[in-house]
Design an enzyme around this catalytic site. Structure first.
Site, PDB file in Angstrom:
ATOM      1  N   CYS A   1      -1.381   0.704   7.403  1.00  0.00           N
ATOM      2  CA  CYS A   1      -2.820   0.377   7.523  1.00  0.00           C
ATOM      3  C   CYS A   1      -3.189  -0.851   6.679  1.00  0.00           C
ATOM      4  O   CYS A   1      -3.333  -1.957   7.208  1.00  0.00           O
ATOM      5  CB  CYS A   1      -3.694   1.570   7.122  1.00  0.00           C
ATOM      6  SG  CYS A   1      -3.492   3.020   8.178  1.00  0.00           S
ATOM      7  N   ARG A   2      -3.357  -0.638   5.369  1.00  0.00           N
ATOM      8  CA  ARG A   2      -3.948  -1.694   4.536  1.00  0.00           C
ATOM      9  C   ARG A   2      -3.052  -2.913   4.346  1.00  0.00           C
ATOM     10  O   ARG A   2      -3.490  -4.048   4.585  1.00  0.00           O
ATOM     11  CB  ARG A   2      -4.348  -1.125   3.162  1.00  0.00           C
ATOM     12  CG  ARG A   2      -5.470  -0.125   3.238  1.00  0.00           C
ATOM     13  CD  ARG A   2      -5.581   0.669   1.955  1.00  0.00           C
ATOM     14  NE  ARG A   2      -4.436   1.560   1.773  1.00  0.00           N
ATOM     15  CZ  ARG A   2      -4.198   2.282   0.699  1.00  0.00           C
ATOM     16  NH1 ARG A   2      -5.025   2.202  -0.337  1.00  0.00           N
ATOM     17  NH2 ARG A   2      -3.149   3.065   0.626  1.00  0.00           N
ATOM     18  N   SER A   3      -1.808  -2.710   3.882  1.00  0.00           N
ATOM     19  CA  SER A   3      -0.995  -3.894   3.556  1.00  0.00           C
ATOM     20  C   SER A   3      -0.568  -4.710   4.775  1.00  0.00           C
ATOM     21  O   SER A   3      -0.571  -5.946   4.696  1.00  0.00           O
ATOM     22  CB  SER A   3       0.204  -3.531   2.653  1.00  0.00           C
ATOM     23  OG  SER A   3       1.098  -2.670   3.309  1.00  0.00           O
TER      24      SER A   3
ATOM     25  N   ASP B   1      -7.997   3.898   1.040  1.00  0.00           N
ATOM     26  CA  ASP B   1      -7.077   4.337   2.081  1.00  0.00           C
ATOM     27  C   ASP B   1      -7.889   4.812   3.298  1.00  0.00           C
ATOM     28  O   ASP B   1      -8.662   5.760   3.194  1.00  0.00           O
ATOM     29  CB  ASP B   1      -6.245   5.489   1.495  1.00  0.00           C
ATOM     30  CG  ASP B   1      -5.166   5.962   2.430  1.00  0.00           C
ATOM     31  OD1 ASP B   1      -5.184   5.564   3.610  1.00  0.00           O
ATOM     32  OD2 ASP B   1      -4.308   6.733   1.976  1.00  0.00           O
TER      33      ASP B   1
ATOM     34  N   CYS C   1       0.874  -1.184   0.000  1.00  0.00           N
ATOM     35  CA  CYS C   1       0.000   0.000   0.000  1.00  0.00           C
ATOM     36  C   CYS C   1       0.905   1.226   0.000  1.00  0.00           C
ATOM     37  O   CYS C   1       2.075   1.128  -0.387  1.00  0.00           O
ATOM     38  CB  CYS C   1      -0.975  -0.028   1.176  1.00  0.00           C
ATOM     39  SG  CYS C   1      -0.209  -0.022   2.811  1.00  0.00           S
TER      40      CYS C   1
ATOM     41  N   ASN D   1       2.284   1.489   4.398  1.00  0.00           N
ATOM     42  CA  ASN D   1       2.586   0.203   5.069  1.00  0.00           C
ATOM     43  C   ASN D   1       2.290   0.258   6.567  1.00  0.00           C
ATOM     44  O   ASN D   1       2.970  -0.392   7.368  1.00  0.00           O
ATOM     45  CB  ASN D   1       4.033  -0.243   4.802  1.00  0.00           C
ATOM     46  CG  ASN D   1       4.352  -1.683   5.202  1.00  0.00           C
ATOM     47  OD1 ASN D   1       5.435  -1.991   5.665  1.00  0.00           O
ATOM     48  ND2 ASN D   1       3.401  -2.589   5.035  1.00  0.00           N
TER      49      ASN D   1
HETATM   50  P1  4NP Z   1      -1.782   2.799   4.161  1.00  0.00           P
HETATM   51  O1  4NP Z   1      -2.401   4.161   4.754  1.00  0.00           O
HETATM   52  O2  4NP Z   1      -1.231   3.154   2.787  1.00  0.00           O
HETATM   53  O3  4NP Z   1      -2.957   1.897   4.081  1.00  0.00           O
HETATM   54  O4  4NP Z   1      -0.711   2.376   5.129  1.00  0.00           O
HETATM   55  C1  4NP Z   1      -1.660   5.363   4.815  1.00  0.00           C
HETATM   56  C2  4NP Z   1      -0.775   5.566   5.842  1.00  0.00           C
HETATM   57  C3  4NP Z   1      -0.057   6.747   5.904  1.00  0.00           C
HETATM   58  C4  4NP Z   1      -0.239   7.708   4.946  1.00  0.00           C
HETATM   59  C5  4NP Z   1      -1.117   7.496   3.894  1.00  0.00           C
HETATM   60  C6  4NP Z   1      -1.828   6.322   3.840  1.00  0.00           C
HETATM   61  N1  4NP Z   1       0.479   8.933   5.016  1.00  0.00           N
HETATM   62  O5  4NP Z   1       0.262   9.797   4.152  1.00  0.00           O
HETATM   63  O6  4NP Z   1       1.307   9.110   5.916  1.00  0.00           O
END
Ligand code: 4NP
Length: 157
Positions: free
Chosen positions: A14-16, A127, A9, A12
């Site tokens: 939340c989703r992945s 997201d 994702c 790294n």
């Molecule tokens: P992820 O979510 O891609 O599912 O881990 C996010 C975590 C952090 C950020 C964006 C999305 N960020 O912009 O810091």
């Protein structure tokens, strides 16, 4: 032979890592640990070394899923270490495509939506970072659907 699967994702956190923990749980429930190695990474390295987002960890824990991953950025060598690299959304997919060193590496990149069986309205995993609690629940619902498909594929192989 073991199959090596990497979920990717943006951050790294939340989703992945939730996909990694979800698939690991389903794999263990089906006694397929010897068949698969699972990891996750982000296209953005700003959270490298961090534990997963506490909102994601608590939503996952409520479903019996423990998340212990530390964030890391995806790197070119992942294309030789992994057989399947699964992107959560189109931005992740395109970033991976740019990073892939050659055509064989590009062919290892998939979209998580290809594994969704019960959520035809979703073409990506949204997201949840700027969303409320429901965003995290939705991510887990979608991940469970797709990870179940991956487990069924492993069982059929
Ligand atoms: P992820 O979510 O891609 O599912 O881990 C996010 C975590 C952090 C950020 C964006 C999305 N960020 O912009 O810091």
């Amino acid at each position: 032979m073991k199959q090596h699967i990497l979920f990717v994702c943006l951050g790294n956190i939340c989703r992945s890592p939730a996909a990694e923990a979800m698939l690991r749980l389903l794999v263990e429930r089906n006694n397929l640990q010897h068949r698969v190695e699972i990891d996750s990474a982000g296209t953005y390295g700003g959270h490298a070394g961090d534990r997963s987002d506490p909102r994601m960890r608590s939503a996952a824990a409520a479903r019996g899923i423990e998340m212990t991953h530390r964030a890391r950025q995806v790197r070119e060598e992942d294309f030789s270490r992994f057989d399947r690299i699964i992107a959560m959304d189109d931005n992740n997919y395109e970033a991976l495509f740019r990073l892939a060193p050659d055509r064989a590496a590009q062919q290892k990149i998939f979209r998580f939506r290809e594994y969704l069986r019960h959520n035809p309205d979703w073409s990506y995993i949204p997201d949840p970072y700027y969303e409320g609690h429901e965003g995290f629940e939705l991510v887990l619902d979608l991940l469970e659907d797709g990870c179940q498909t991956i487990v069924e594929e492993l069982m059929a192989e």
